[in-house]
Structure formats: C-alpha cells, structure tokens
Design a protein around this motif. Structure first.
Motif, mmCIF file in Angstrom:
data_model
loop_
_atom_site.group_PDB
_atom_site.id
_atom_site.type_symbol
_atom_site.label_atom_id
_atom_site.label_comp_id
_atom_site.label_asym_id
_atom_site.label_seq_id
_atom_site.Cartn_x
_atom_site.Cartn_y
_atom_site.Cartn_z
ATOM 1 N N ALA A 32 42.059 120.391 -22.149
ATOM 2 C CA ALA A 32 43.506 120.181 -22.112
ATOM 3 C C ALA A 32 43.930 119.072 -23.073
ATOM 4 O O ALA A 32 45.104 118.949 -23.411
ATOM 5 C CB ALA A 32 43.955 119.826 -20.695
ATOM 6 N N GLY A 33 42.952 118.272 -23.567
ATOM 7 C CA GLY A 33 43.278 117.190 -24.478
ATOM 8 C C GLY A 33 43.591 117.644 -25.885
ATOM 9 O O GLY A 33 44.123 116.875 -26.679
ATOM 10 N N GLY A 34 43.249 118.890 -26.226
ATOM 11 C CA GLY A 34 43.569 119.414 -27.542
ATOM 12 C C GLY A 34 42.997 118.571 -28.664
ATOM 13 O O GLY A 34 41.797 118.263 -28.690
ATOM 14 N N GLU A 35 43.842 118.194 -29.641
ATOM 15 C CA GLU A 35 43.386 117.428 -30.800
ATOM 16 C C GLU A 35 42.718 116.122 -30.387
ATOM 17 O O GLU A 35 41.768 115.666 -31.025
ATOM 18 C CB GLU A 35 44.557 117.127 -31.745
ATOM 19 C CG GLU A 35 45.187 118.359 -32.377
ATOM 20 C CD GLU A 35 46.454 118.765 -31.660
ATOM 21 O OE1 GLU A 35 46.527 118.544 -30.422
ATOM 22 O OE2 GLU A 35 47.350 119.301 -32.315
ATOM 23 N N TYR A 36 43.206 115.497 -29.331
ATOM 24 C CA TYR A 36 42.628 114.258 -28.814
ATOM 25 C C TYR A 36 41.149 114.466 -28.501
ATOM 26 O O TYR A 36 40.299 113.624 -28.829
ATOM 27 C CB TYR A 36 43.416 113.852 -27.564
ATOM 28 C CG TYR A 36 42.883 112.658 -26.813
ATOM 29 C CD1 TYR A 36 43.145 111.367 -27.249
ATOM 30 C CD2 TYR A 36 42.149 112.821 -25.634
ATOM 31 C CE1 TYR A 36 42.680 110.275 -26.545
ATOM 32 C CE2 TYR A 36 41.678 111.738 -24.929
ATOM 33 C CZ TYR A 36 41.938 110.467 -25.379
ATOM 34 O OH TYR A 36 41.482 109.384 -24.688
ATOM 35 N N GLY A 67 54.024 124.260 -33.602
ATOM 36 C CA GLY A 67 53.794 124.934 -32.331
ATOM 37 C C GLY A 67 52.587 125.837 -32.367
ATOM 38 O O GLY A 67 51.979 126.120 -31.336
ATOM 39 N N TRP A 68 52.202 126.282 -33.595
ATOM 40 C CA TRP A 68 51.031 127.151 -33.676
ATOM 41 C C TRP A 68 49.760 126.422 -33.252
ATOM 42 O O TRP A 68 48.811 127.037 -32.772
ATOM 43 C CB TRP A 68 50.875 127.734 -35.074
ATOM 44 C CG TRP A 68 50.874 126.735 -36.189
ATOM 45 C CD1 TRP A 68 51.915 126.416 -37.006
ATOM 46 C CD2 TRP A 68 49.774 125.919 -36.614
ATOM 47 N NE1 TRP A 68 51.544 125.456 -37.906
ATOM 48 C CE2 TRP A 68 50.234 125.134 -37.691
ATOM 49 C CE3 TRP A 68 48.456 125.778 -36.181
ATOM 50 C CZ2 TRP A 68 49.418 124.209 -38.337
ATOM 51 C CZ3 TRP A 68 47.638 124.860 -36.821
ATOM 52 C CH2 TRP A 68 48.121 124.086 -37.893
ATOM 53 N N ASN A 69 49.711 125.085 -33.396
ATOM 54 C CA ASN A 69 48.528 124.347 -32.960
ATOM 55 C C ASN A 69 48.358 124.426 -31.446
ATOM 56 O O ASN A 69 47.241 124.467 -30.930
ATOM 57 C CB ASN A 69 48.604 122.890 -33.424
ATOM 58 C CG ASN A 69 49.902 122.206 -33.035
ATOM 59 O OD1 ASN A 69 50.979 122.778 -33.212
ATOM 60 N ND2 ASN A 69 49.825 121.004 -32.508
ATOM 61 N N PHE A 95 46.717 113.248 -39.193
ATOM 62 C CA PHE A 95 45.852 113.686 -38.095
ATOM 63 C C PHE A 95 45.551 115.181 -38.177
ATOM 64 O O PHE A 95 44.458 115.616 -37.793
ATOM 65 C CB PHE A 95 46.461 113.307 -36.744
ATOM 66 C CG PHE A 95 46.235 111.867 -36.380
ATOM 67 C CD1 PHE A 95 44.964 111.428 -36.039
ATOM 68 C CD2 PHE A 95 47.271 110.950 -36.396
ATOM 69 C CE1 PHE A 95 44.732 110.094 -35.724
ATOM 70 C CE2 PHE A 95 47.050 109.618 -36.083
ATOM 71 C CZ PHE A 95 45.771 109.187 -35.748
ATOM 72 N N PHE A 96 46.486 115.990 -38.677
ATOM 73 C CA PHE A 96 46.183 117.400 -38.909
ATOM 74 C C PHE A 96 45.024 117.523 -39.899
ATOM 75 O O PHE A 96 44.128 118.359 -39.733
ATOM 76 C CB PHE A 96 47.421 118.112 -39.466
ATOM 77 C CG PHE A 96 48.136 118.948 -38.450
ATOM 78 C CD1 PHE A 96 48.319 118.490 -37.161
ATOM 79 C CD2 PHE A 96 48.634 120.198 -38.777
ATOM 80 C CE1 PHE A 96 48.986 119.255 -36.223
ATOM 81 C CE2 PHE A 96 49.294 120.980 -37.846
ATOM 82 C CZ PHE A 96 49.470 120.503 -36.565
ATOM 83 N N LEU A 97 45.057 116.705 -40.953
ATOM 84 C CA LEU A 97 43.982 116.688 -41.939
ATOM 85 C C LEU A 97 42.644 116.364 -41.268
ATOM 86 O O LEU A 97 41.632 117.028 -41.520
ATOM 87 C CB LEU A 97 44.312 115.653 -43.015
ATOM 88 C CG LEU A 97 43.207 115.239 -43.982
ATOM 89 C CD1 LEU A 97 42.729 116.427 -44.797
ATOM 90 C CD2 LEU A 97 43.710 114.129 -44.895
ATOM 91 N N LEU A 98 42.630 115.366 -40.392
ATOM 92 C CA LEU A 98 41.396 114.969 -39.725
ATOM 93 C C LEU A 98 40.884 116.044 -38.772
ATOM 94 O O LEU A 98 39.666 116.211 -38.613
ATOM 95 C CB LEU A 98 41.621 113.657 -38.968
ATOM 96 C CG LEU A 98 41.792 112.420 -39.852
ATOM 97 C CD1 LEU A 98 42.181 111.212 -39.014
ATOM 98 C CD2 LEU A 98 40.517 112.141 -40.641
ATOM 99 N N VAL A 99 41.792 116.789 -38.138
ATOM 100 C CA VAL A 99 41.351 117.892 -37.290
ATOM 101 C C VAL A 99 40.648 118.959 -38.126
ATOM 102 O O VAL A 99 39.623 119.515 -37.718
ATOM 103 C CB VAL A 99 42.542 118.500 -36.516
ATOM 104 C CG1 VAL A 99 42.127 119.789 -35.804
ATOM 105 C CG2 VAL A 99 43.060 117.511 -35.484
ATOM 106 N N GLY A 100 41.182 119.245 -39.319
ATOM 107 C CA GLY A 100 40.526 120.192 -40.217
ATOM 108 C C GLY A 100 39.140 119.717 -40.621
ATOM 109 O O GLY A 100 38.174 120.501 -40.643
ATOM 110 N N VAL A 101 39.003 118.424 -40.927
ATOM 111 C CA VAL A 101 37.696 117.865 -41.269
ATOM 112 C C VAL A 101 36.764 117.934 -40.063
ATOM 113 O O VAL A 101 35.550 118.171 -40.204
ATOM 114 C CB VAL A 101 37.851 116.418 -41.772
ATOM 115 C CG1 VAL A 101 36.489 115.770 -42.000
ATOM 116 C CG2 VAL A 101 38.672 116.378 -43.055
ATOM 117 N N ALA A 102 37.316 117.732 -38.855
ATOM 118 C CA ALA A 102 36.501 117.781 -37.633
ATOM 119 C C ALA A 102 35.823 119.134 -37.464
ATOM 120 O O ALA A 102 34.705 119.217 -36.930
ATOM 121 C CB ALA A 102 37.367 117.473 -36.417
ATOM 122 N N LEU A 103 36.475 120.206 -37.908
ATOM 123 C CA LEU A 103 35.855 121.527 -37.810
ATOM 124 C C LEU A 103 34.547 121.562 -38.607
ATOM 125 O O LEU A 103 33.522 122.068 -38.129
ATOM 126 C CB LEU A 103 36.829 122.589 -38.303
ATOM 127 C CG LEU A 103 36.453 124.052 -38.030
ATOM 128 C CD1 LEU A 103 37.712 124.906 -37.900
ATOM 129 C CD2 LEU A 103 35.577 124.637 -39.133
#
Length: 457
Positions: free
Chosen positions: A79-83, A217-219, A374-382
């Motif tokens: 439920a934390g999503g990006e977090y 919203g797509w995230n 932070f969107f950029l960092l989520v992409g790198v996290a993948l």
C-alpha cells in the motif's frame, strides 16, 4: 512450503476483468487538471499542431510509465507504493525524503493546486474581490479536511458524487465547443497578440510538464495489477485502452476549446471552459459550467486528501520522530492526526499562493521538480531491483526491457530539467522544502532507529 501457500491465498484475488480494469484506470487518470492546464499549454507552444501533439505525447509517455509501475507493483505489492519501492531499492533515508516530499510538496501541493482551480471557477459565480480565488481555495481546504476527519465513509461518498459531475462537465464542453459554438475565426487569435502572459512561447518543455500533470493518476493505476485476471496479457491491454481513451478525450476537449474560442483567446483565458460556455449560452452557461468544474475540482482535492493522509500515516509509523502521524482512529477509520497536519500544510500553501500571486499555475510549478525527481528515481529503482533481486517473482514484466524503462527514465530526466529551466522561481521553493526534509532527517536520526531499518532495509 506449507507456510507460503496460506500467505499467497490471503493476497489480492484476481477478480478484475479487462473492462473493470480499464474503467478503474480511466477514473483514476481523469481529473480537474484538464479544466486548468489547456490554456497554459496553448500559450506555451503557440501552435495548434504542436499543442495537439503534446497531448498525444502525454498519453504515450503515460503508457510507458504505467508499464514500469505495473512491474514494480506486482513484484513488490504494498500500500506504500513509491514509498515502498524507493525504500527497498535505496534504503530508508530516501524513503523518508519521499514521504516528506509527499507530505509537504507533492500531495499538499496538489490539494492547494486544485483548491485554487475551484476558486478560479467559483469566482465566476461569486467573487470576493481581488483575492477571491485564494479565499475560495482556503475555505475548501478547511471544509474537506473536516469532512475527511469525520471518517473514510464520508470521504468515499463525497468522491463518488464529485466524479459523476466531473465527467458530465467534460461531455458538456466537447458538445458545446465542437457542435454548438460558432467558429471563433481569426479575430480571436489576433486579439491575443498584445499583453500576452509571460509564459507564452516558453516552448514544448514547459508545455509537457503541464500536460503530464494533467495525465497524473496512471501511477496509482498500476496498483490494481495484482487483481487483474490474466494480468500478463490484460494489464497491458487495460493500460493501452484506458490511456488511449483518456488521450482521445483530452484531445477532443482541447479541440472544443480551440474551435469555440480561437487559439489565441484560449491561450489567454484563466477559466477557459467558462469562457467557452459563456460564448455558447451566455452568462447562464458560464455559471453552469463554472459550478460543475468547481465541484469536479473538489474530486481531486478530496481524493488527494484521502490517499495523502494515509501516506503520512505510513511515514509516522516507520519514523519515530513523526509518531504523531501514526495515530489511527478506529471509530472513524481515518488517520485523524495525519489528516489535520496535511490540511494545515495545504492551507499554508494556499496562503503562499496568495502572497506570491501564484494561483493554480504557480502551485503546480512548486511541486514539479520534486515530483519528476522522484518519478525518475522510481524508474531507476526498477533497474536496481532487477539486478539485486533477479529471482523475485515478477507476475508482470515491462515489455521491451531495458529500452522501455530507459526511455521512461530519460523523459523524466528531461522533465526535471524543464521544470527547473522554465519554472525556476516557484520550483526552487519546492526544492528548498525538500532540502528542509533532509535537515529534519539528520537532526531526528540521532538515537533513533526506524522501522525500515529494523526490518533490514
């Protein structure tokens, strides 16, 4: 083995059909931003063809981003999503900064942004004077914070009502602009030549940050992927169908504005839908659509309050220095302390917008670099999690890896640059608030161990 099966059985059931998933994603994406950003985008590019291309490009990028999020959400459901993704990939310190950013910039900023949009349109119905939009915005933050403080049931019922009115407003705009309004003609474009807002001609980079804000919203849509039947095939189809439908609707709305008002008048308008309906049905039409759009803006305010308070609750649960936010009221089903803190921050941003004379546009700019960073960092996290945990089950994998997620990271990097290059003044304020979070982390770190660290992350 026996211990794992019950756990898996207790997880999300695959109950959503392709149609169910498509409808949910459409509802998550469509928001009140489409009533506020088209005039800004039109002014930034000053060309109808480039404007339409920007809205189509926003849809394409949204599909790419949603595919990346779908892999993360199905591999690491939380439920934390990006977090949760950022904490798992980069550790608790970055997770804290993201939680801080959501609390002070991203979600609170969205609440203030849409509260101002509400104020812009309600001021067409009743004006309080020079600061009418700010007064309306402050009132709605107070009232909806109180509604959601009462509990989740009241918040959900309010959300359903607002969503119905929001969709009705979009249909009304398309019909009025494309079918009922006479062609505006070249005079409307010529009238816009003098006294243009400063952002006119800023370029495609400036335009795209507002386009993609409107597609936001797509995230959140990716988090239903664990509940979609035959998700390896249907998740991609649902994303393509839903974002394609939203893209078509957004293009139609922009064409309606352009046909009914003329490109120049559209670019100069501060309440473009109200101006369109005033041209079609006079003052009565202006007031009708203003009320409908003002109420639809409340959809975004209310929805942001519901999810934002819960991410603040997660921050308080994991970091002792914010334990006040982790108080959950069982009777109301609401994190009441987190809701009040969120409301106070959003109200402060409304006041900031009034002092700076920033309004809707300025408060969008406030959140842009933090949002895209932070969107950029989520992409790198993948990429990080694929390399670090190659054996982790991934029910859904991004098609075209590594090219597709690399494209997502590249576009996020460009939009981070664009948000700083074209919207520097208010964007730097948002970065300063994020930097304050780093200071809070350093000061609060002494002698405290976070929940995430105790879990070994």
């Amino acid at each position: 083995m026996n211990n794992e099966n019950p756990s898996r059985a207790a997880g999300p059931a695959q109950v959503l059909s392709l149609g169910d998933a498509t409808a949910i994603i459409v509802g998550l994406i469509i928001g009140a931003g489409i009533f506020g950003t088209p005039s800004i985008v039109a002014g930034a590019v000053e060309s109808p063809g480039i404007m339409i291309a920007a809205w189509v490009g926003g849809g394409v990028f949204s599909v790419i981003g949603a595919l990346c999020y779908a892999e993360l959400a199905t591999a690491y459901p939380s439920a934390g999503g990006e977090y949760h993704f950022l904490g798992r990939a980069f550790g608790p310190r970055l997770a804290f900064l993201y939680g801080w950013a959501r609390m002070t910039v991203i979600v609170a900023g969205s609440i203030a942004v849409f509260a101002y949009l509400f104020g812009d349109y309600m001021s067409r119905v009743y004006s309080f004077g020079a600061h009418s939009s700010a007064i309306w915005a402050g009132l709605v933050v107070i009232v909806l914070t109180a509604v959601n403080y009462l509990g989740i049931r009241q918040g959900k019922l309010t959300q359903n009502f607002f969503t119905f009115l929001e969709c009705g407003g979009l249909v009304l705009i398309v019909v009025a602009g494309l079918l009922l309004a006479p062609d505006a003609g070249p005079a409307s474009n010529a009238a816009a030549a003098g006294g243009s807002p400063w952002y006119m001609g800023a370029g495609i980079g400036s335009a795209m940050v507002f386009v993609l804000f409107t597609y936001g919203g797509w995230n959140d849509a990716a988090y239903i992927s664990a509940e979609v039947r035959d998700r390896e095939r249907n998740m991609v189809r649902a994303l393509l169908f839903s974002i394609g439908l939203v893209t078509a609707l957004y293009v139609l709305v922009n064409l309606a504005y352009m046909k009914g008002l003329g490109y120049g008048a559209m670019a100069r308008s501060d309440a473009v839908a109200a101006d369109l309906l005033k041209r079609v049905w006079g003052p009565g039409g202006e007031k009708l659509i203003s009320i409908m759009i003002a109420i639809s803006a409340l959809t975004s305010v209310n929805g942001s309050m519901i999810v934002g308070a819960r991410s603040n609750y997660a921050l308080g649960r994991d970091f002792p220095m914010f334990r006040l936010l982790a108080r959950w009221d069982e009777a109301s089903g609401s994190p009441r302390s987190a809701m009040l803190v969120q409301g106070a921050i959003a109200f402060a941003l409304v006041i900031f917008g009034a002092i700076q004379n920033a309004g809707f546009k300025g408060l969008v700019e406030y959140s842009l670099p933090v949002f895209w960073g932070f969107f950029l960092l989520v992409g790198v996290a993948l990429f990080v999690l694929r390399a670090r945990e190659p054996q982790a089950p991934r029910p859904f994998r991004v098609p075209g890896y590594p090219v597709v997620p690399a494209l997502f990271v590249a576009v996020c990097t460009y939009l981070l640059y664009a948000s700083l290059a074209y919207h520097r003044t208010h964007a730097l304020v948002g970065l300063a608030v994020l930097a304050a979070g780093a200071v809070v982390l350093l000061l609060g770190k002494r002698g405290q161990t976070t929940v995430l660290e105790r879990k070994g992350r």
